[in-house]
Design an enzyme around this catalytic site. Structure first.
Site, mmCIF file in Angstrom:
data_model
loop_
_atom_site.group_PDB
_atom_site.id
_atom_site.type_symbol
_atom_site.label_atom_id
_atom_site.label_comp_id
_atom_site.label_asym_id
_atom_site.label_seq_id
_atom_site.Cartn_x
_atom_site.Cartn_y
_atom_site.Cartn_z
ATOM 1 N N THR A 148 0.781 -1.153 -0.095
ATOM 2 C CA THR A 148 0.203 0.155 0.077
ATOM 3 C C THR A 148 0.803 1.042 -0.048
ATOM 4 O O THR A 148 1.913 1.319 0.473
ATOM 5 C CB THR A 148 -1.017 0.230 1.411
ATOM 6 N N GLY A 149 0.541 2.161 -0.588
ATOM 7 C CA GLY A 149 0.988 3.580 -0.642
ATOM 8 C C GLY A 149 2.422 3.599 -1.679
ATOM 9 O O GLY A 149 3.416 3.879 -1.568
ATOM 10 N N GLY B 12 7.986 8.034 -1.843
ATOM 11 C CA GLY B 12 8.899 7.423 -1.003
ATOM 12 C C GLY B 12 9.053 6.022 -0.773
ATOM 13 O O GLY B 12 9.341 4.975 -1.728
ATOM 14 N N TYR C 109 -0.867 10.779 15.956
ATOM 15 C CA TYR C 109 0.153 9.933 15.113
ATOM 16 C C TYR C 109 0.492 8.544 15.775
ATOM 17 O O TYR C 109 0.789 7.588 15.652
ATOM 18 C CB TYR C 109 1.127 10.788 14.626
#
Length: 323
Positions: free
Chosen positions: A29-30, A34, A185
């Site tokens: 995922t993502g 980066g 976070y």
């Protein structure tokens, strides 16, 4: 390269040197920036078939040019599927698409996330960081768990920030307490570790294991909501304190170095060694209550009762009973 020679300087390429992943299928995922891009690139370069999930398909397509090139050069395969972790309907559509395809996943790397965002809520009403980093992945992974056969692994990307705060099961969405970007976070990262712990407990009997990893301190888009000057000042202050205490200081990693522990825990390390554990710098790290912010895992992220309670709370929030 042996595990003994792997450490904080190691890159994903170092970890996978000499390893053939042909026939292995991975979900990451993502993959629009980066670590997700580098993780996917390193895997396909060694022959894996990688499915990358991203919220913004156009951005992901542009960001993964090198991934597709590596796939061609290493006989791997790469495709992108659309998924917004901040929308349960989007997560479910993605999961349904993967389930309809019916192809198994040997490894799922839950890499995507947001950090220190201004206060906001997902489309389902969850605090943005808890909803995206934890609940989105909770819903996705459990929906596709049937695609993970014996021998498969789940790698949850956590953070040393989990040491700052336990998960608040009474008010995870900041409905009653003042919002703090950092606290939210930290809570979401603790939730990532607790999810790995409980997923591992529930699935290890069928040969599927889960682990949490800290990639390191890296400059990526994840930190776009945080003032870089403030980050540097914070790190310098922490390093001065750590040096005075004779402890290891914070060291910046490159993106290739940041992707190393994810692929190490996913395909190189022994499943028995990493299952239900926390890894950093290509090693398993024991929970410690020494109060360090820099290294190690906090005991609160491995409390089995909290892990079970978070699972039940997550089921309640996403409206799904698992198993």
């Amino acid at each position: 390269m042996s595990n003994g020679s792997l450490g904080w300087k190691s890159t994903a390429n170092d970890v996978l040197a000499g390893i053939d992943l042909k026939g292995k299928r991975v979900l990451v995922t993502g993959v629009s920036a980066g670590l997700g891009v580098e993780t996917a690139r390193s895997l396909v370069a060694h022959g894996a078939e990688v499915v990358g999930a991203a919220r913004d398909l156009r951005k992901a397509e542009a960001a993964t040019t090198d991934v597709r090139a590596a796939a061609s050069g290493g006989n791997g395969q790469f495709e992108i599927v659309e998924m917004d972790l901040a929308s349960l309907s989007s997560v479910r559509r993605c999961a349904d698409t993967l389930l309809a395809a019916g192809k198994p996943f040997d490894l799922v790397i839950a890499n995507a996330g947001v950090m220190a965002t201004p206060f906001g809520r997902t489309v389902d009403g969850f605090e943005m960081q808890f909803g995206t980093n934890h609940l989105g992945h909770f819903a996705l992974v459990n929906r596709i768990a049937t695609l993970m056969p014996a021998g498969a692994r789940l790698v949850m990307l956590a953070s040393s920030s989990h040491r700052v705060a336990d998960v608040d099961l009474e008010d995870p969405n900041f409905e009653h307490k003042p919002y703090s970007e950092g606290l939210a976070y930290s809570q979401s990262k603790t939730a990532n570790v607790l999810f790995a712990v409980e997923f591992d407990r529930r699935n290890k009997a069928r040969g599927v294991r889960a682990t949490a990893v800290h990639p390191g301190t890296i400059q990526t888009e994840l930190g776009r909501y945080v003032d870089p000057v403030m980050i540097q000042e914070r790190i310098e202050a922490l390093n001065a304190q750590l040096a005075a205490e004779g402890k290891a200081t914070i060291r910046w990693k490159s993106i290739p170095q940041g992707a190393a522990t994810s692929v190490w825990a996913g395909v190189v390390a022994s499943a028995e060694d990493v299952g239900g554990r926390y890894c950093e710098n290509c090693h398993v790290v024991e929970p410690s209550s020494d109060g360090s912010f820099v290294d190690g895992a906090s005991p609160h992220a491995f409390n089995p009762q909290t892990a079970k309670a978070l699972w039940a709370k997550s089921e309640e929030l996403v409206g799904e009973r698992i198993g």
